[in-house]
Design a protein around this motif. Structure first.
Motif, PDB file in Angstrom:
ATOM      1  N   ARG A 144       3.923   6.963  13.359  1.00  0.00           N
ATOM      2  CA  ARG A 144       2.384   7.449  12.996  1.00  0.00           C
ATOM      3  C   ARG A 144       2.091   7.174  14.470  1.00  0.00           C
ATOM      4  N   THR A 145       2.500   5.828  14.364  1.00  0.00           N
ATOM      5  CA  THR A 145       2.569   4.550  15.586  1.00  0.00           C
ATOM      6  C   THR A 145       2.742   4.417  16.364  1.00  0.00           C
ATOM      7  N   LYS A 168      -2.473  -5.311  18.097  1.00  0.00           N
ATOM      8  CA  LYS A 168      -1.598  -5.396  16.725  1.00  0.00           C
ATOM      9  C   LYS A 168      -0.184  -6.769  16.799  1.00  0.00           C
ATOM     10  N   ARG A 169      -0.533  -6.910  15.242  1.00  0.00           N
ATOM     11  CA  ARG A 169       0.777  -8.169  15.539  1.00  0.00           C
ATOM     12  C   ARG A 169       2.415  -7.567  16.197  1.00  0.00           C
ATOM     13  N   ALA A 200       7.214   2.437   4.388  1.00  0.00           N
ATOM     14  CA  ALA A 200       7.087   0.776   5.147  1.00  0.00           C
ATOM     15  C   ALA A 200       5.966   1.197   5.444  1.00  0.00           C
ATOM     16  N   THR A 201       4.717   1.282   4.365  1.00  0.00           N
ATOM     17  CA  THR A 201       3.575   1.754   5.328  1.00  0.00           C
ATOM     18  C   THR A 201       2.742   0.411   4.301  1.00  0.00           C
ATOM     19  N   GLY A 202       2.957  -0.829   4.964  1.00  0.00           N
ATOM     20  CA  GLY A 202       2.053  -1.986   4.900  1.00  0.00           C
ATOM     21  C   GLY A 202       1.533  -2.358   3.417  1.00  0.00           C
ATOM     22  N   TRP A 225      -4.565  -3.217  10.911  1.00  0.00           N
ATOM     23  CA  TRP A 225      -4.267  -4.028   9.356  1.00  0.00           C
ATOM     24  C   TRP A 225      -6.159  -5.197   9.767  1.00  0.00           C
ATOM     25  N   PRO A 279       0.946   5.497   0.069  1.00  0.00           N
ATOM     26  CA  PRO A 279       0.196   6.029   1.818  1.00  0.00           C
ATOM     27  C   PRO A 279      -0.615   7.174   0.241  1.00  0.00           C
ATOM     28  N   GLY A 309       6.224   5.089   8.071  1.00  0.00           N
ATOM     29  CA  GLY A 309       6.073   4.080   9.379  1.00  0.00           C
ATOM     30  C   GLY A 309       6.809   3.825   9.989  1.00  0.00           C
ATOM     31  N   THR A 310       6.341   2.383  10.684  1.00  0.00           N
ATOM     32  CA  THR A 310       6.973   2.208  11.538  1.00  0.00           C
ATOM     33  C   THR A 310       6.295   0.743  12.603  1.00  0.00           C
ATOM     34  N   GLY A 311       5.746   0.708  11.853  1.00  0.00           N
ATOM     35  CA  GLY A 311       5.142  -1.491  12.154  1.00  0.00           C
ATOM     36  C   GLY A 311       6.285  -1.729  11.603  1.00  0.00           C
ATOM     37  N   SER A 312       6.470  -3.326  11.007  1.00  0.00           N
ATOM     38  CA  SER A 312       7.027  -4.474  11.718  1.00  0.00           C
ATOM     39  C   SER A 312       7.860  -4.554  10.499  1.00  0.00           C
ATOM     40  N   SER A 313       7.583  -4.046   9.095  1.00  0.00           N
ATOM     41  CA  SER A 313       8.798  -3.982   8.243  1.00  0.00           C
ATOM     42  C   SER A 313       9.946  -2.732   8.470  1.00  0.00           C
ATOM     43  N   ARG A 354       1.107  -1.399   0.079  1.00  0.00           N
ATOM     44  CA  ARG A 354       0.103  -0.210  -0.463  1.00  0.00           C
ATOM     45  C   ARG A 354       0.909   0.994  -0.015  1.00  0.00           C
TER      46      ARG A 354
HETATM   47  P1  NA7 Z   1       2.205  -2.529   9.403  1.00  0.00           P
HETATM   48  O1  NA7 Z   1       2.362  -3.156  10.368  1.00  0.00           O
HETATM   49  O2  NA7 Z   1       0.693  -1.906   8.536  1.00  0.00           O
HETATM   50  O3  NA7 Z   1       2.742  -0.933   9.280  1.00  0.00           O
HETATM   51  C1  NA7 Z   1       3.045   0.119   8.241  1.00  0.00           C
HETATM   52  C2  NA7 Z   1       3.498   1.623   9.272  1.00  0.00           C
HETATM   53  O4  NA7 Z   1       3.085   2.669   8.020  1.00  0.00           O
HETATM   54  C3  NA7 Z   1       2.410   2.031  10.366  1.00  0.00           C
HETATM   55  O5  NA7 Z   1       3.187   1.905  11.374  1.00  0.00           O
HETATM   56  C4  NA7 Z   1       1.680   2.918   9.630  1.00  0.00           C
HETATM   57  O6  NA7 Z   1       1.630   3.835  10.767  1.00  0.00           O
HETATM   58  C5  NA7 Z   1       2.112   3.627   8.822  1.00  0.00           C
HETATM   59  N1  NA7 Z   1       1.552   4.147   7.743  1.00  0.00           N
HETATM   60  C6  NA7 Z   1       0.873   4.298   6.984  1.00  0.00           C
HETATM   61  N2  NA7 Z   1       0.444   5.078   6.394  1.00  0.00           N
HETATM   62  C7  NA7 Z   1       0.611   6.426   6.836  1.00  0.00           C
HETATM   63  C8  NA7 Z   1       1.174   7.638   6.704  1.00  0.00           C
HETATM   64  N3  NA7 Z   1       0.431   8.169   5.532  1.00  0.00           N
HETATM   65  N4  NA7 Z   1       1.378   8.263   7.123  1.00  0.00           N
HETATM   66  C9  NA7 Z   1       2.513   7.219   8.134  1.00  0.00           C
HETATM   67  N5  NA7 Z   1       2.384   6.684   8.209  1.00  0.00           N
HETATM   68  C10 NA7 Z   1       1.485   5.610   7.714  1.00  0.00           C
HETATM   69  O7  NA7 Z   1       3.090  -2.337   7.955  1.00  0.00           O
HETATM   70  P2  NA7 Z   1       4.050  -4.068   7.764  1.00  0.00           P
HETATM   71  O8  NA7 Z   1       4.745  -4.001   6.503  1.00  0.00           O
HETATM   72  O9  NA7 Z   1       5.251  -3.058   8.475  1.00  0.00           O
HETATM   73  O10 NA7 Z   1       4.246  -5.195   8.704  1.00  0.00           O
HETATM   74  C11 NA7 Z   1       3.211  -5.640   8.338  1.00  0.00           C
HETATM   75  C12 NA7 Z   1       3.067  -7.408   8.448  1.00  0.00           C
HETATM   76  O11 NA7 Z   1       4.239  -8.145   7.968  1.00  0.00           O
HETATM   77  C13 NA7 Z   1       3.503  -7.406  10.054  1.00  0.00           C
HETATM   78  O12 NA7 Z   1       2.544  -7.043  11.028  1.00  0.00           O
HETATM   79  C14 NA7 Z   1       3.857  -8.830   9.898  1.00  0.00           C
HETATM   80  O13 NA7 Z   1       3.908  -9.702  10.026  1.00  0.00           O
HETATM   81  C15 NA7 Z   1       5.025  -8.587   8.814  1.00  0.00           C
HETATM   82  P3  NA7 Z   1      -0.384   3.571  12.095  1.00  0.00           P
HETATM   83  O14 NA7 Z   1      -0.074   2.447  12.403  1.00  0.00           O
HETATM   84  O15 NA7 Z   1      -1.141   2.789  10.481  1.00  0.00           O
HETATM   85  O16 NA7 Z   1      -0.745   4.292  11.841  1.00  0.00           O
END
Ligand code: NA7
Length: 556
Positions: free
Chosen positions: A219-220, A339-340, A389-391, A504, A161, A195-199, A159
């Motif tokens: 963001r989170t 969240k995972r 790294a926006t998932g 997600w 953004p 982004g600050t998810g797993s990736s 995805r």
């Molecule tokens: P994730 O877990 O969906 O993380 C995506 C990150 O990107 C998350 O921190 C989002 O913040 C951030 N995000 C998404 N869109 C934006 C915008 N527009 N601006 C700022 N930040 C944004 O994806 P990953 O690839 O890290 O991991 C997915 C899975 O892969 C993981 O759970 C493992 O099972 C392996 P948000 O939290 O939405 O505020």
């Protein structure tokens, strides 16, 4: 051999190929599905949009990409020879090694002959007259198949953004979920990670070690546990191999998440402060996702969950030297594990490096991307490269990209407009002979994916064998059974803390996507028992029809 086999092959007049089964995707699900179906003597064609096998591991090549379930468990169990012969080098194998394993499996079981790469499935239309699917693929060809299996993966639709100005950025832009095949070197560059998810949590320490400066846009804040990754010794490998029958049994039947670990025997509030801290310390030292298995009520009881969340927040404060940055990195807006959970190698410590800074987007959101900078409300951050790294559009995104038309012209996208509806996660009413692997309504992403994949693939293969043995041509989920299952999935989700997070799992990361908790939280063991029971009762909740019946119904 199948009826369809008789008509397999290209007809010059129509340029239509026919197979018993079309499988979409050649990741771990698609590969094993092909293997099982072949053993039933069926003709199968797998379409894969990537240039090789491996699914999510083919695309997610970002620096630091690894599995978050230990490799000796994040691996197929269907062949004892395979699990005995393959040597995993590390506790959590890096992406390149997982991809090598996927290729090894493809070669070892001679799968490539039936896989067509670089092909997208665009559309699938059910023909009630013949009880078959017409599958349109990229390049303008159509294939006919009695069954379709969507092995499209849960995290494969990256995805990007919708940020103003992104397309005008003059530097390099990468997405973690769609990383280039060649090595990317950030040496000497100013890099921004959004982004600050797993990736991100996996890639940030690696990028920081190369880049001149790294700015992380958060963001989170997320909870992350140390992976404690290390090389596996041959003794460690041998001990697991000897124990495989028991390890695999527990993962399949007992562990909620399909991961073998010592299972908790009590709730977090049953221990006093010191005993509880000692238990968390021990899990933290051990590392990995099983931190959440310290107690049996961490995902259902807020007060219990708070004790684990407080422990991790305290660890972050200990590791990160600057108190302001530490505070920003401490998650406060969702229960731990809702969240995972992420696992990392030196993620938090990376923020002690002089070349790394953190921008808190909740207080200072991104306004736009400029040709050479990210501009927030307060400031401009100059960058040479951007890493998104926006998932993913998770769980349903890849299915939604295919125009699937079932009975009476109904599309799956229209049916799922308010949220995905399936019976057992395996089928959706109105879409006969179409199976989904690890789809919404099944434990899927809440589990060790390979355990869930093997269970689904085995169930689907057994089901098709059952139909063929009894002369059934079509199978479909009953609407009532589906409604009951959807209600059950929802009800179980709401007995937990999971729906409290904007995750997600809920579709919350995609603007406009309905907010429904998608995976089934009842646990892989309980879910397996339900699926087995349904099969044992003659596929209760599904309608199976013989050829004559369905033709009569179609004509009426
Ligand atoms: P994730 O877990 O969906 O993380 C995506 C990150 O990107 C998350 O921190 C989002 O913040 C951030 N995000 C998404 N869109 C934006 C915008 N527009 N601006 C700022 N930040 C944004 O994806 P990953 O690839 O890290 O991991 C997915 C899975 O892969 C993981 O759970 C493992 O099972 C392996 P948000 O939290 O939405 O505020």
């Amino acid at each position: 051999m199948s009826n369809m086999q008789a008509v397999s092959g290209t007809s010059e007049a129509t340029d239509v190929e026919a197979y018993d089964v079309v499988v979409v995707g050649a990741g771990f699900a698609g590969m094993y599905m092909l293997h099982r179906l072949r053993r039933l003597g069926l003709s199968v064609r797998v379409y894969e949009q990537g240039g090789g096998v491996g699914g999510t591991w083919y695309w997610n090549r970002y620096p630091g990409a690894r599995c978050d379930v230990e490799s000796m468990q994040y691996s197929y169990s269907f062949s004892d020879e395979l699990q005995q012969e393959w040597d995993w080098s590390e506790r959590y194998a890096p992406q390149a090694e997982i991809l090598k394993y996927a290729n090894h499996v493809a070669d070892r079981f001679n799968l490539r002959d039936d896989i067509q790469f670089n092909v997208r499935v665009e559309q699938a239309v059910f023909d009630a007259g013949t009880n078959a699917w017409q599958v349109a693929i990229s390049g303008g060809k159509t294939t006919i198949a009695k069954y379709i299996v969507l092995a499209t993966g849960c995290l494969s639709n990256a995805r990007v953004p919708d940020i103003k100005g992104l397309s005008d950025f003059k530097g390099e832009v990468y997405h973690t979920g769609h990383w280039p095949h060649e090595k990317i070197d950030f040496t000497g560059k100013r890099v921004g990670v959004i982004g600050t998810g797993s990736s991100a949590i996996q890639s940030v320490p690696v990028i920081a070690a190369q880049a001149r400066h790294l700015t992380v846009f958060q963001r989170t804040a997320n909870f992350s546990i140390p992976a404690r990754n290390a090389a596996l010794t041959s003794e460690e490998r041998a001990a697991i191999r000897t124990n495989y029958p028991e390890i695999r049994r527990v993962a399949r039947e007992e562990a909620r998440n399909g991961i073998y670990t010592d299972l908790p025997d009590r709730g977090a509030l049953e221990d006093g402060d010191n005993a509880r801290r000692a238990k968390y310390e021990e899990r933290w030292r051990r590392g990995g996702l099983t931190f959440m298995s310290a107690y049996n009520n961490l995902v259902v009881d807020q007060a219990a969950n708070d004790t684990a969340a407080d422990f991790v927040r305290a660890k972050i404060a200990e590791i990160v030297k600057d108190p302001h940055t530490a505070k920003l990195l401490q998650p406060h807006n969702h229960p731990i594990g809702s969240k995972r959970i992420c696992i990392d190698t030196d993620y938090f410590a990376t923020f002690n490096r002089p070349n790394v800074s953190l921008v808190d987007l909740t207080s200072d959101p991104i306004e736009e991307i400029l040709p050479h900078a990210v501009r927030t409300v307060a400031k401009e951050y100059e960058v040479d490269a951007l890493v998104l790294a926006t998932g993913f559009d998770a769980m349903t995104g890849s299915v939604a990209k295919i125009d699937i038309v079932g009975r009476h012209g109904q599309t799956l996208n229209r049916k799922w407009a308010e949220g995905p509806k399936t019976y057992l996660g395996l089928m959706s009413a109105g879409f006969p002979n179409l199976f989904i692997v690890t789809g919404p309504g099944s434990p899927s992403v809440l589990s060790n994916m390979i355990v869930s994949i093997e269970q689904h693939v085995d169930w689907i293969a057994d089901c098709i064998a059952h139909m063929r043995a009894r002369g059934f041509e079509a199978m479909e989920a009953n609407k009532e059974a589906e409604d009951k299952w959807v209600a059950h999935v929802n009800e179980v989700a709401h007995t937990t803390l999971y729906p409290q997070a904007n995750s997600w799992y809920m579709g919350a990361n995609i603007p406009g996507k309905p907010q429904v908790f998608m995976p089934y939280i009842g646990g892989v063991g309980a879910y397996r028992r339900i699926c087995d029971e349904v099969a044992a009762k003659g596929y209760e909740g599904f309608a199976m029809t013989a050829a004559e019946q369905s033709r009569a119904a179609a004509a009426s």
